[in-house]
Design a protein around this motif. Structure first.
Motif, PDB file in Angstrom:
ATOM      1  N   SER A  68      35.292 -64.404 -49.823  1.00  0.00           N
ATOM      2  CA  SER A  68      36.585 -64.415 -50.501  1.00  0.00           C
ATOM      3  C   SER A  68      36.723 -63.269 -51.498  1.00  0.00           C
ATOM      4  N   VAL A  69      35.691 -63.085 -52.332  1.00  0.00           N
ATOM      5  CA  VAL A  69      35.747 -62.055 -53.379  1.00  0.00           C
ATOM      6  C   VAL A  69      35.852 -60.662 -52.761  1.00  0.00           C
ATOM      7  N   LEU A 148      35.552 -56.369 -61.861  1.00  0.00           N
ATOM      8  CA  LEU A 148      34.578 -57.409 -61.502  1.00  0.00           C
ATOM      9  C   LEU A 148      33.319 -57.289 -62.357  1.00  0.00           C
ATOM     10  N   ASN A 149      32.851 -56.083 -62.561  1.00  0.00           N
ATOM     11  CA  ASN A 149      31.650 -55.871 -63.379  1.00  0.00           C
ATOM     12  C   ASN A 149      31.889 -56.215 -64.847  1.00  0.00           C
ATOM     13  N   ILE A 150      33.069 -55.919 -65.348  1.00  0.00           N
ATOM     14  CA  ILE A 150      33.398 -56.282 -66.723  1.00  0.00           C
ATOM     15  C   ILE A 150      33.406 -57.801 -66.883  1.00  0.00           C
ATOM     16  N   ALA A 151      33.948 -58.494 -65.874  1.00  0.00           N
ATOM     17  CA  ALA A 151      33.965 -59.957 -65.915  1.00  0.00           C
ATOM     18  C   ALA A 151      32.548 -60.518 -65.953  1.00  0.00           C
ATOM     19  N   ILE A 152      31.632 -59.893 -65.205  1.00  0.00           N
ATOM     20  CA  ILE A 152      30.224 -60.318 -65.199  1.00  0.00           C
ATOM     21  C   ILE A 152      29.611 -60.154 -66.586  1.00  0.00           C
ATOM     22  N   LEU A 153      29.913 -59.045 -67.235  1.00  0.00           N
ATOM     23  CA  LEU A 153      29.347 -58.772 -68.558  1.00  0.00           C
ATOM     24  C   LEU A 153      29.890 -59.727 -69.624  1.00  0.00           C
ATOM     25  N   VAL A 165      28.971 -58.481 -56.578  1.00  0.00           N
ATOM     26  CA  VAL A 165      29.726 -57.472 -57.318  1.00  0.00           C
ATOM     27  C   VAL A 165      29.079 -56.098 -57.143  1.00  0.00           C
ATOM     28  N   ALA A 166      27.753 -56.040 -57.145  1.00  0.00           N
ATOM     29  CA  ALA A 166      27.046 -54.776 -56.954  1.00  0.00           C
ATOM     30  C   ALA A 166      27.329 -54.179 -55.585  1.00  0.00           C
ATOM     31  N   VAL A 167      27.294 -55.020 -54.554  1.00  0.00           N
ATOM     32  CA  VAL A 167      27.563 -54.546 -53.192  1.00  0.00           C
ATOM     33  C   VAL A 167      28.989 -54.022 -53.070  1.00  0.00           C
ATOM     34  N   ILE A 168      29.937 -54.752 -53.625  1.00  0.00           N
ATOM     35  CA  ILE A 168      31.346 -54.348 -53.572  1.00  0.00           C
ATOM     36  C   ILE A 168      31.538 -53.002 -54.268  1.00  0.00           C
ATOM     37  N   THR A 169      30.904 -52.827 -55.426  1.00  0.00           N
ATOM     38  CA  THR A 169      31.053 -51.585 -56.188  1.00  0.00           C
ATOM     39  C   THR A 169      30.473 -50.396 -55.435  1.00  0.00           C
ATOM     40  N   ILE A 170      29.253 -50.541 -54.952  1.00  0.00           N
ATOM     41  CA  ILE A 170      28.592 -49.440 -54.233  1.00  0.00           C
ATOM     42  C   ILE A 170      29.379 -49.063 -52.986  1.00  0.00           C
ATOM     43  N   ALA A 171      29.825 -50.067 -52.233  1.00  0.00           N
ATOM     44  CA  ALA A 171      30.577 -49.802 -51.004  1.00  0.00           C
ATOM     45  C   ALA A 171      31.887 -49.085 -51.307  1.00  0.00           C
ATOM     46  N   ALA A 172      32.585 -49.500 -52.354  1.00  0.00           N
ATOM     47  CA  ALA A 172      33.879 -48.899 -52.702  1.00  0.00           C
ATOM     48  C   ALA A 172      33.714 -47.437 -53.090  1.00  0.00           C
ATOM     49  N   LEU A 229      21.707 -54.490 -60.596  1.00  0.00           N
ATOM     50  CA  LEU A 229      22.597 -53.332 -60.655  1.00  0.00           C
ATOM     51  C   LEU A 229      23.984 -53.674 -61.198  1.00  0.00           C
ATOM     52  N   ALA A 230      24.344 -54.943 -61.162  1.00  0.00           N
ATOM     53  CA  ALA A 230      25.677 -55.345 -61.606  1.00  0.00           C
ATOM     54  C   ALA A 230      25.837 -55.139 -63.108  1.00  0.00           C
ATOM     55  N   GLY A 231      27.077 -54.955 -63.532  1.00  0.00           N
ATOM     56  CA  GLY A 231      27.340 -54.771 -64.959  1.00  0.00           C
ATOM     57  C   GLY A 231      27.385 -53.301 -65.329  1.00  0.00           C
ATOM     58  N   VAL A 232      26.629 -52.934 -66.340  1.00  0.00           N
ATOM     59  CA  VAL A 232      26.657 -51.566 -66.856  1.00  0.00           C
ATOM     60  C   VAL A 232      26.272 -50.517 -65.799  1.00  0.00           C
TER      61      VAL A 232
END
Length: 270
Positions: A68-69, A148-153, A165-172, A229-232
Motif C-alpha cells: 500500500s505505502v 516518509l523519512n521525516i515521519a519515521i524520524l 521507506v528506505a527501499v522506496i527512497t533509494i528506488a525513487a 538507512l531510513a531517516g537521516v
C-alpha cells in the motif's frame, strides 16, 4: 475583404524558455495545455493522499504494508512522466528507427526540435524548457520519500516501517537519475544505449511496483541493513540526488549546449 495575414514578429522581451513553450503550443495545439493540467492533477493526487494519511494516522498508514505505502508513493510518477513527455522538446524520447523513412514521406520535419532549428531559438533553450517539466517529475518522485523519512524520524513508533521507506527512497532517487541521464543525453546519444537505459529503468520500476502490490518484497524490506538507512541517511541521499541532477543540468548540460551547433546528431550503433 479578406484579412491579410501578418508574419509573427520577434519579441525580444521573451526569454528563450518562453519562446520555446509558446512556439511548441502553437505547433502541437492548445489541447496539450489541458492534458498537462489533467495529468498534473492526477500525478499530485497520490502524494496528497499520502501526506493526508500521515498527518491523520501515520501508524495505520504504514501498517497497511509495503504494498500500500509503495503503491501510493510511486502512484504519481508514471503520470508525471506523461506530463514531461508531453511538454519536452528534446529528441531523446522520440528516437525512432523509421525516422529517416518518415522524413522522406513527409518531406519535412518529423520531430519538433527540427522545426526550432529554423527559428530564432537557441538550442540550449530546449534543454532549459524541458528541464522545467522534468523538475515537476523529479518533485513527484523524490519529495514523497523525503516526507516518509521525516515521519519515521518524528514518530519512534514507526520504526517498524524503516525498511520499506528506505527501499522506496533509494528506488525513487535511482529511477529519477537514470531517466534524467537518458532524456538529457548524459548517457550519450546512441538510440541503442538510450533504449537500453529506458528499458532497464522502466523494467525495474514496474517489477518493484508490481512486487509491492502483490507483496513479494514484504520480507526483504524488513532486513536490518535497510532499516538502518531510513531517516537521516535516506533524506541526505534524496536531497543529494536532487542537488546532483540540478548541478549536472546547470553546470554541465546547459554550459555544454550554450554555444553548441544546432544538431542532435545520433550516434548510431546499429
Amino acid at each position: 475583404m479578406a484579412k491579410v495575414k501578418e508574419q509573427v514578429k520577434y519579441n525580444p522581451k521573451w526569454s528563450g524558455i518562453k519562446r520555446v513553450d509558446v512556439s511548441r503550443i502553437d505547433i502541437v495545439g492548445r489541447s496539450s495545455i489541458a492534458l498537462t493540467i489533467i495529468f498534473g492533477i492526477f500525478s499530485l493526487f497520490m502524494p496528497f493522499i499520502m501526506i493526508f494519511s500521515i498527518f491523520t494516522d501515520a501508524k495505520e498508514f504504514f501498517e497497511d504494508g509495503f504494498q500500500s505505502v509503495a503503491s501510493i508513493a510511486f502512484g504519481g510518477i508514471i503520470v508525471a512522466f506523461f506530463v514531461f513527455t508531453l511538454n519536452s522538446t528534446l529528441p531523446f524520447l522520440r528516437m525512432s528507427k523509421t525516422v529517416d523513412k518518415q522524413k522522406a514521406i513527409l518531406g519535412g520535419c518529423v520531430n519538433i526540435y527540427e522545426t526550432f532549428a529554423h527559428m530564432p531559438i537557441r538550442k540550449v533553450s530546449l534543454f532549459k524548457q524541458s528541464f522545467i517539466y522534468y523538475c515537476f517529475m523529479l518533485f513527484i518522485e523524490i519529495v514523497p520519500s523525503i516526507i516518509l523519512n521525516i515521519a519515521i524520524l518524528m514518530n519512534p513508533e514507526l520504526r517498524f516501517a524503516c525498511g520499506m521507506v528506505a527501499v522506496i527512497t533509494i528506488a525513487a532517487v535511482v529511477f529519477a537519475f537514470i531517466m534524467y541521464g537518458a532524456v538529457f543525453g548524459i548517457f550519450g546519444k546512441s538510440r541503442a544505449s538510450i533504449g537500453k537505459f529506458y528499458t532497464v529503468a522502466l523494467a525495474v520500476f514496474y517489477i518493484l511496483w508490481m512486487g509491492c502490490i502483490f507483496g513479494f518484497f514484504d520480507e526483504f524490506v524488513m532486513a536490518e541493513p535497510l532499516c538502518a538507512l531510513a531517516g537521516v541517511p535516506c533524506i541526505c541521499f534524496a536531497v543529494f540526488g536532487i542537488i546532483a541532477v540540478i548541478a549536472i543540468e546547470k553546470l554541465y548540460v546547459e554550459k555544454r549546449e550554450t554555444n553548441a551547433a544546432w544538431s542532435f546528431k545520433e550516434e548510431r550503433n546499429d
